[in-house]
Motif scaffolding. Structure first.
Motif, PDB file in Angstrom:
ATOM      1  N   PHE A  80     108.502 111.905 105.833  1.00 34.95           N
ATOM      2  CA  PHE A  80     108.017 112.868 104.859  1.00 34.95           C
ATOM      3  C   PHE A  80     109.129 112.999 103.830  1.00 34.95           C
ATOM      4  CE2 PHE A  80     107.269 117.300 103.377  1.00 34.95           C
ATOM      5  CZ  PHE A  80     105.994 117.106 102.866  1.00 34.95           C
ATOM      6  N   ASP A  81     108.831 112.639 102.587  1.00 41.53           N
ATOM      7  CA  ASP A  81     109.828 112.558 101.525  1.00 41.53           C
ATOM      8  C   ASP A  81     109.627 113.701 100.528  1.00 41.53           C
ATOM      9  OD1 ASP A  81     111.946 110.530 100.666  1.00 41.53           O
ATOM     10  OD2 ASP A  81     110.891 110.948  98.795  1.00 41.53           O
ATOM     11  N   VAL A  82     110.727 114.337 100.121  1.00 41.66           N
ATOM     12  CA  VAL A  82     110.655 115.548  99.305  1.00 41.66           C
ATOM     13  C   VAL A  82     111.575 115.456  98.092  1.00 41.66           C
ATOM     14  CG1 VAL A  82     111.189 118.029  99.311  1.00 41.66           C
ATOM     15  CG2 VAL A  82     110.057 117.001 101.276  1.00 41.66           C
ATOM     16  N   ALA A  83     111.081 115.974  96.959  1.00 41.12           N
ATOM     17  CA  ALA A  83     111.880 116.128  95.743  1.00 41.12           C
ATOM     18  C   ALA A  83     111.802 117.594  95.306  1.00 41.12           C
ATOM     19  CB  ALA A  83     111.350 115.223  94.635  1.00 41.12           C
ATOM     20  N   VAL A  84     112.964 118.180  94.970  1.00 47.67           N
ATOM     21  CA  VAL A  84     113.046 119.572  94.528  1.00 47.67           C
ATOM     22  C   VAL A  84     113.612 119.594  93.111  1.00 47.67           C
ATOM     23  CG1 VAL A  84     114.068 121.849  94.949  1.00 47.67           C
ATOM     24  CG2 VAL A  84     113.464 120.372  96.891  1.00 47.67           C
ATOM     25  N   ASP A  85     112.907 120.242  92.197  1.00 48.38           N
ATOM     26  CA  ASP A  85     113.323 120.309  90.794  1.00 48.38           C
ATOM     27  C   ASP A  85     114.513 121.255  90.642  1.00 48.38           C
ATOM     28  OD1 ASP A  85     113.548 120.367  88.036  1.00 48.38           O
ATOM     29  OD2 ASP A  85     111.399 120.613  87.685  1.00 48.38           O
ATOM     30  N   MET A  86     115.656 120.717  90.219  1.00 50.85           N
ATOM     31  CA  MET A  86     116.894 121.491  90.034  1.00 50.85           C
ATOM     32  C   MET A  86     117.206 121.709  88.548  1.00 50.85           C
ATOM     33  SD  MET A  86     117.725 122.051  93.150  1.00 50.85           S
ATOM     34  CE  MET A  86     119.313 122.818  92.882  1.00 50.85           C
ATOM     35  N   ARG A  87     116.228 121.454  87.680  1.00 48.13           N
ATOM     36  CA  ARG A  87     116.428 121.562  86.229  1.00 48.13           C
ATOM     37  C   ARG A  87     116.019 122.960  85.760  1.00 48.13           C
ATOM     38  NH1 ARG A  87     112.524 116.963  84.564  1.00 48.13           N
ATOM     39  NH2 ARG A  87     111.285 118.316  85.937  1.00 48.13           N
ATOM     40  N   LYS A  88     116.997 123.785  85.447  1.00 47.32           N
ATOM     41  CA  LYS A  88     116.775 125.188  85.093  1.00 47.32           C
ATOM     42  C   LYS A  88     115.786 125.344  83.936  1.00 47.32           C
ATOM     43  CE  LYS A  88     118.151 129.558  85.553  1.00 47.32           C
ATOM     44  NZ  LYS A  88     117.803 130.356  86.677  1.00 47.32           N
ATOM     45  N   HIS A  89     115.778 124.446  82.984  1.00 43.68           N
ATOM     46  CA  HIS A  89     114.899 124.532  81.811  1.00 43.68           C
ATOM     47  C   HIS A  89     113.454 124.124  82.114  1.00 43.68           C
ATOM     48  CE1 HIS A  89     115.859 120.256  81.972  1.00 43.68           C
ATOM     49  NE2 HIS A  89     114.747 120.067  81.306  1.00 43.68           N
ATOM     50  N   SER A  90     113.207 123.567  83.258  1.00 42.28           N
ATOM     51  CA  SER A  90     111.897 123.018  83.594  1.00 42.28           C
ATOM     52  C   SER A  90     110.908 124.103  84.011  1.00 42.28           C
ATOM     53  CB  SER A  90     112.061 122.010  84.735  1.00 42.28           C
ATOM     54  OG  SER A  90     110.799 121.601  85.217  1.00 42.28           O
ATOM     55  N   THR A  91     109.639 123.901  83.695  1.00 38.78           N
ATOM     56  CA  THR A  91     108.596 124.840  84.133  1.00 38.78           C
ATOM     57  C   THR A  91     108.354 124.740  85.634  1.00 38.78           C
ATOM     58  OG1 THR A  91     106.855 123.240  83.660  1.00 38.78           O
ATOM     59  CG2 THR A  91     107.421 124.801  81.897  1.00 38.78           C
ATOM     60  N   THR A  92     108.876 123.690  86.267  1.00 38.76           N
ATOM     61  CA  THR A  92     108.712 123.520  87.716  1.00 38.76           C
ATOM     62  C   THR A  92     110.036 123.727  88.468  1.00 38.76           C
ATOM     63  OG1 THR A  92     108.943 121.112  87.491  1.00 38.76           O
ATOM     64  CG2 THR A  92     106.691 122.013  87.516  1.00 38.76           C
ATOM     65  N   PHE A  93     110.996 124.383  87.814  1.00 38.23           N
ATOM     66  CA  PHE A  93     112.301 124.648  88.424  1.00 38.23           C
ATOM     67  C   PHE A  93     112.125 125.338  89.781  1.00 38.23           C
ATOM     68  CE2 PHE A  93     115.776 127.822  88.976  1.00 38.23           C
ATOM     69  CZ  PHE A  93     116.799 126.921  89.242  1.00 38.23           C
ATOM     70  N   GLY A  94     112.804 124.804  90.803  1.00 36.01           N
ATOM     71  CA  GLY A  94     112.770 125.388  92.134  1.00 36.01           C
ATOM     72  C   GLY A  94     111.548 125.003  92.956  1.00 36.01           C
ATOM     73  N   GLN A  95     110.637 124.253  92.372  1.00 36.19           N
ATOM     74  CA  GLN A  95     109.450 123.812  93.112  1.00 36.19           C
ATOM     75  C   GLN A  95     109.721 122.460  93.769  1.00 36.19           C
ATOM     76  OE1 GLN A  95     105.851 124.000  90.755  1.00 36.19           O
ATOM     77  NE2 GLN A  95     106.560 125.854  89.730  1.00 36.19           N
ATOM     78  N   TRP A  96     108.902 122.133  94.774  1.00 35.77           N
ATOM     79  CA  TRP A  96     109.058 120.876  95.497  1.00 35.77           C
ATOM     80  C   TRP A  96     107.723 120.153  95.601  1.00 35.77           C
ATOM     81  CZ3 TRP A  96     106.536 119.909 100.153  1.00 35.77           C
ATOM     82  CH2 TRP A  96     105.927 121.016 100.762  1.00 35.77           C
ATOM     83  N   VAL A  97     107.818 118.847  95.757  1.00 34.08           N
ATOM     84  CA  VAL A  97     106.668 118.017  96.108  1.00 34.08           C
ATOM     85  C   VAL A  97     107.075 117.152  97.282  1.00 34.08           C
ATOM     86  CG1 VAL A  97     105.525 117.972  93.856  1.00 34.08           C
ATOM     87  CG2 VAL A  97     107.241 116.249  94.396  1.00 34.08           C
ATOM     88  N   GLY A  98     106.114 116.858  98.146  1.00 36.26           N
ATOM     89  CA  GLY A  98     106.378 116.019  99.304  1.00 36.26           C
ATOM     90  C   GLY A  98     105.238 115.059  99.546  1.00 36.26           C
ATOM     91  N   VAL A  99     105.580 113.852  99.975  1.00 38.11           N
ATOM     92  CA  VAL A  99     104.593 112.828 100.299  1.00 38.11           C
ATOM     93  C   VAL A  99     105.025 112.103 101.564  1.00 38.11           C
ATOM     94  CG1 VAL A  99     103.858 112.452  97.894  1.00 38.11           C
ATOM     95  CG2 VAL A  99     105.700 111.062  98.859  1.00 38.11           C
ATOM     96  N   THR A 100     104.053 111.545 102.255  1.00 39.64           N
ATOM     97  CA  THR A 100     104.351 110.698 103.403  1.00 39.64           C
ATOM     98  C   THR A 100     104.476 109.273 102.910  1.00 39.64           C
ATOM     99  OG1 THR A 100     103.173 112.167 104.904  1.00 39.64           O
ATOM    100  CG2 THR A 100     103.529 109.912 105.653  1.00 39.64           C
ATOM    101  N   LEU A 101     105.635 108.679 103.148  1.00 39.64           N
ATOM    102  CA  LEU A 101     105.874 107.271 102.828  1.00 39.64           C
ATOM    103  C   LEU A 101     105.972 106.520 104.147  1.00 39.64           C
ATOM    104  CD1 LEU A 101     108.698 107.604 100.127  1.00 39.64           C
ATOM    105  CD2 LEU A 101     106.236 107.389  99.758  1.00 39.64           C
ATOM    106  N   SER A 102     105.371 105.345 104.185  1.00 45.63           N
ATOM    107  CA  SER A 102     105.405 104.577 105.430  1.00 45.63           C
ATOM    108  C   SER A 102     105.361 103.088 105.138  1.00 45.63           C
ATOM    109  CB  SER A 102     104.225 104.964 106.325  1.00 45.63           C
ATOM    110  OG  SER A 102     103.010 104.519 105.766  1.00 45.63           O
TER     111      SER A 102
END
Length: 182
Positions: A80-102
């Motif tokens: 399960f792979d996750v990315a978290v937005d660390m860009r303060k100026h972004s509208t998605t700051f602090g949000q995460w997305v996750g996908v299953t990679l296999s």
């Protein structure tokens, strides 16, 4: 290659076209011109390959002064792979997305610079490969707590147990205390 923008549009799921028969399969895993058209003008300078056992969680990591974009994929097992937005100026700051990679779905995830990244091994073991847009700089690496309540990642933990962490991930920073990108 199919490129799908996720809930955080800068993070892109890549699904290759696989040609297979009883002899095996063939797929193109990267084409610079298509990648640039769908993900941005990035060049890769380093490839990495790791192997981990079930229950291991690696991350959430990023480099602050020398941010890395990562094109990640699994060649054995499932994560399960996750990315978290660390860009303060972004509208998605602090949000995460996750996908299953296999190894079975053969999908890849583009995690651009400015994001923390991590993965959790679901299968008995997994081999994880990724291309980076900048060189690894250990003195620049930041680790955020995998279980930070402010981010609230819904990790698919095996048997609802605690993940196995490295020493640096055990002492990861809280999201609120981590350096952001502006």
């Amino acid at each position: 290659m199919q490129y799908e923008k996720l809930d955080i549009p800068d993070v892109v799921l890549l699904t290759p076209q696989v040609f297979g028969d009883d002899r095996g399969f063939f797929m193109e895993t990267f084409r610079q011109s298509d990648f640039e058209a769908n993900c941005g003008d990035y060049q890769f300078v380093q490839d990495n390959h790791s192997k981990s056992k079930q229950g291991i969680l690696r991350g959430l990591h990023y480099q602050h002064q020398k941010p890395q974009g990562k094109l990640v994929r699994v060649t054995q097992g499932e994560v399960f792979d996750v990315a978290v937005d660390m860009r303060k100026h972004s509208t998605t700051f602090g949000q995460w997305v996750g996908v299953t990679l296999s190894a079975a779905n053969k999908q890849m995830l583009w995690v651009p610079p400015g994001f923390a990244h991590g993965f959790y091994v679901i299968s008995e073991e997994a081999e994880f490969q990724y291309k980076c847009t900048d060189y690894y700089a250990p003195n620049d690496e930041v680790s955020i707590r995998w279980d930070d309540a402010a981010i609230n990642i819904q990790w698919p933990l095996v048997d609802a147990g605690s993940p196995s962490l490295s020493k640096k991930d055990e002492v990861g920073l809280e999201f609120s205390k981590a350096p952001y990108f502006w």
